[in-house]
Write a protein that holds these residues in place. Structure first.
Motif, short mmCIF file in Angstrom:
data_model
loop_
_atom_site.label_atom_id
_atom_site.label_comp_id
_atom_site.label_asym_id
_atom_site.label_seq_id
_atom_site.Cartn_x
_atom_site.Cartn_y
_atom_site.Cartn_z
N GLY A 258 97.30 -22.48 -28.28
CA GLY A 258 98.28 -21.81 -27.46
C GLY A 258 99.68 -22.27 -27.78
O GLY A 258 99.90 -23.16 -28.62
N THR A 259 100.66 -21.66 -27.14
CA THR A 259 102.06 -22.03 -27.34
C THR A 259 102.73 -22.19 -25.98
O THR A 259 102.32 -21.58 -24.99
N ILE A 260 103.80 -23.01 -25.93
CA ILE A 260 104.54 -23.20 -24.69
C ILE A 260 106.02 -23.32 -25.00
O ILE A 260 106.41 -23.85 -26.05
N SER A 261 106.85 -22.79 -24.10
CA SER A 261 108.30 -22.90 -24.23
C SER A 261 108.90 -23.09 -22.84
O SER A 261 108.23 -22.89 -21.82
N VAL A 262 110.18 -23.48 -22.80
CA VAL A 262 110.83 -23.74 -21.54
C VAL A 262 112.26 -23.21 -21.59
O VAL A 262 112.92 -23.25 -22.64
N SER A 263 112.71 -22.69 -20.48
CA SER A 263 114.11 -22.31 -20.33
C SER A 263 114.56 -22.79 -18.96
O SER A 263 113.77 -22.86 -18.02
N SER A 264 115.85 -23.12 -18.84
CA SER A 264 116.31 -23.67 -17.58
C SER A 264 117.80 -23.44 -17.42
O SER A 264 118.55 -23.34 -18.41
N LYS A 265 118.23 -23.34 -16.17
CA LYS A 265 119.63 -23.21 -15.84
C LYS A 265 119.94 -24.17 -14.70
O LYS A 265 119.28 -24.13 -13.66
N VAL A 266 120.90 -25.02 -14.89
CA VAL A 266 121.24 -26.02 -13.89
C VAL A 266 121.62 -25.34 -12.58
O VAL A 266 122.33 -24.33 -12.57
N ASP A 267 121.10 -25.91 -11.48
CA ASP A 267 121.34 -25.41 -10.12
C ASP A 267 120.69 -24.05 -9.84
O ASP A 267 120.92 -23.46 -8.78
N THR A 268 119.87 -23.58 -10.78
CA THR A 268 119.18 -22.30 -10.56
C THR A 268 117.67 -22.47 -10.61
O THR A 268 116.94 -22.03 -9.72
N GLY A 269 117.18 -23.14 -11.66
CA GLY A 269 115.75 -23.35 -11.76
C GLY A 269 115.26 -23.44 -13.19
O GLY A 269 116.03 -23.33 -14.14
N THR A 270 113.95 -23.65 -13.34
CA THR A 270 113.32 -23.83 -14.64
C THR A 270 112.12 -22.89 -14.77
O THR A 270 111.43 -22.62 -13.79
N LYS A 271 111.89 -22.43 -16.00
CA LYS A 271 110.78 -21.51 -16.25
C LYS A 271 110.00 -21.99 -17.48
O LYS A 271 110.56 -22.13 -18.56
N PHE A 272 108.71 -22.28 -17.26
CA PHE A 272 107.82 -22.62 -18.36
C PHE A 272 106.97 -21.39 -18.68
O PHE A 272 106.42 -20.75 -17.78
#
Length: 569
Positions: A275-289
């Protein structure tokens, strides 16, 4: 950490949270709740001292001299050392947590209570790091994959239930959505799927103070033998800064969000099953895996293997067309079924009364009495075995389920003409599964003559201390409750309100047991079981109809038994 250990440690917590909201716990129940959490955090405790563990390390080293390379020995010793050290860390930390709990129950000032809670939070953070290290160093299963048939949706919902149970902050919600295109039966590694979700959702629970954690799964690609499912875990945490985002999957990284080894372990598990995994995030907003996992499709069973499930069943066929009679008889005999064929109502009823028929195939449109009329006569038969026989309506009317011409409640299933051999086989198999449940009911409820066992209220009268008037009042209340159940249950089933149905069954069970109405009690238990997992509405309707059909018999038996006891008194 193995998944079954986690399930064991959380069982008490799960039981309590199912019965009560956290605010409603008494002091004693709160203690049990805290003990459940502490048990979870203390799984890795050990009574051995550091010295004892170091002695074990030396022994292990001697045993490895002739078996492994120098590099392997160093890795093994490092793993054992880390494990031993972390066990010793857990002992005082859990002592701190235990005493801080006692302090919180005493008369503290607001400032003292704040300090104690900060001590708890710090201790818990250290325990989390300790657990992550043990998980990482002891995770021997990362390199091996288990391939077994799994219930995908059940596993995901079970894991998220456990995660939700650990959320004590009412400002935080955990929600889950899944597309209905994902099949429930897949082939994969259930342990790894559970561990991945536990690590990623657990991380979101740890780092998010308020708002929402949303888990979404959807099917993004499908081949002949595989499906690829994409998961997203989105939270409303403080987020991760760009300069630290690339390091979240490293061996150990920590910023203000307290990210730890869980993400690294999750990444290794995902990659171990391609499988594969990635992450994106924005300070004071939240994180998405976002991670994608492949699963194999189960091999579809062949018609030959499926037909074994209906071998030796007895099928009564109402059909007037000679060609159709021959075709269906040929198919059923090839599947080793015993067939009875007629187009005459009286002949068919005689066959039913003299043979334990498993399934009826009923052509709806026949000369003379049509299939609907014959089905009505079967349902009105005095023999419970006969009247409860599953009837499959065979028809070319594609609007049959909404038809007002026929009484569709007389039929358990519909087979639309022209049907294939596979459609006939799958319909018969489904009915055989329902028959097994019906036989469990009828074997407990009905004797060889088709009668419901007699009720004996003598024990109930004894409980009433011989007071006939009190027994009469109990019977009156019981009948009111039974009629209320009959009225409400069908509404719950039609509205798919299974929580309401569960409440109704729970409410009536005690009365059924007390009044010695074992037949109705068993039926209600089966209704309860039928709404626990994958819900089969047709089977629920069948069970409800069993209750409705048996209740008038029970009602009369109660009156007869009350009269008998009154005369004896």
């Amino acid at each position: 950490m193995k998944l079954n250990d986690l399930h064991t440690s959380l069982s008490n917590l799960q039981e309590k949270l199912t019965r009560f909201s956290f605010d409603e716990l008494s002091a004693k129940e709160a203690d049990k709740f805290r003990n459940a959490l502490n048990s979870f955090k203390s799984l890795l405790e050990d009574k051995n001292t550091i010295q004892g563990n170091l002695n074990n390390l030396c022994t292990a080293n001697n045993n490895l001299v002739n078996k492994t390379t120098l590099e392997e020995k160093q890795q093994t010793l490092q793993s054992l050392l880390v494990t031993a050290a972390n066990k010793e860390i857990n002992v005082p930390l859990n002592g701190i947590l235990k005493f801080s709990e006692k302090l919180l129950k005493s008369n503290l000032t607001m400032e003292q209570e704040r300090i104690v809670k900060e001590i708890q939070a710090s201790s818990n953070n250290i325990l989390t790091v300790s657990k992550d290290i043990i998980d990482y160093t002891g995770n021997d299963a990362i390199g091996t994959n288990e391939c077994t048939t799994i219930k995908f949706h059940n596993i995901v919902k079970d894991v998220l239930f456990l995660c939700n149970a650990l959320i004590l902050n009412k400002s935080l919600k955990l929600n889950y959505t899944a597309t209905n295109t994902i099949p429930n039966d897949l082939i994969g590694d259930p342990s790894k799927l559970s561990q991945i979700l536990l690590n990623l959702v657990g991380n979101a629970v740890q780092t998010t103070q308020k708002g929402e954690i949303l888990v979404v799964s959807k099917l993004i690609e499908e081949t002949n033998d595989k499906v690829f499912i994409e998961f997203t875990v989105t939270d409303t945490s403080f987020g991760i800064s760009d300069d630290k985002l690339d390091a979240v999957f490293d061996f150990y990284s920590q910023d203000n969000s307290s990210l730890g080894l869980g993400l690294n372990v999750a990444k290794q598990l995902i990659e171990s099953i391609d499988g594969t995994i990635s992450v994106s995030s924005k300070v004071d907003t939240g994180t998405k895996f976002t991670f994608i996992l492949p699963f194999k499709k189960p091999v579809e069973p062949t018609r030959a293997s499926l037909s074994k499930g209906i071998a030796d069943i007895k099928v009564l066929i109402f059909e007037d067309n000679k060609l159709n009679q021959k075709l269906i008889e040929l198919k059923l005999k090839k599947w080793n079924c015993k067939t009875f064929i007629t187009d005459n109502c009286n002949v068919g009823l005689e066959i039913l009364e003299n043979n334990p028929i498993d399934i009826i195939l009923m052509d709806l449109r026949m000369p003379g009495k049509n299939g609907d009329v014959i089905a009505e006569e079967i349902r009105n038969n005095n023999d419970l075995r006969v009247k409860n026989t599953p009837i499959i309506a065979v028809t070319a009317d594609h609007d049959i389920r909404t038809s007002t011409e026929f009484n569709i409640l007389n039929f358990t299933e519909f087979l639309l003409k022209p049907y294939t051999s596979d459609e006939l086989l799958s319909t018969l198999l489904e009915q055989i599964e329902n028959n097994a449940n019906m036989e469990t009911l009828t074997s407990n409820h009905i004797n060889d003559k088709g009668d419901v066992p007699k009720i004996n209220l003598t024990p109930v009268l004894n409980e009433c201390m011989g007071d006939i008037g009190m027994l009469q009042e109990l019977i009156r209340l019981f009948k009111n409750n039974a009629l209320e159940f009959i009225g409400k249950a069908i509404v719950h089933i039609r509205n798919e309100d299974y929580e309401g149905l569960k409440f109704s069954t729970h409410k009536i069970k005690a009365g059924l047991k007390m009044m010695k109405t074992e037949a109705l009690h068993d039926t209600v238990l089966q209704i309860e079981n039928a709404i626990k997992d994958d819900i089969d509405v047709k089977h629920l309707n069948f069970l409800y109809n069993c209750f409705v059909e048996e209740y008038p018999i029970i009602d009369q038996q109660l009156d007869d038994e009350l009269l008998r006891l009154a005369q004896e008194a």
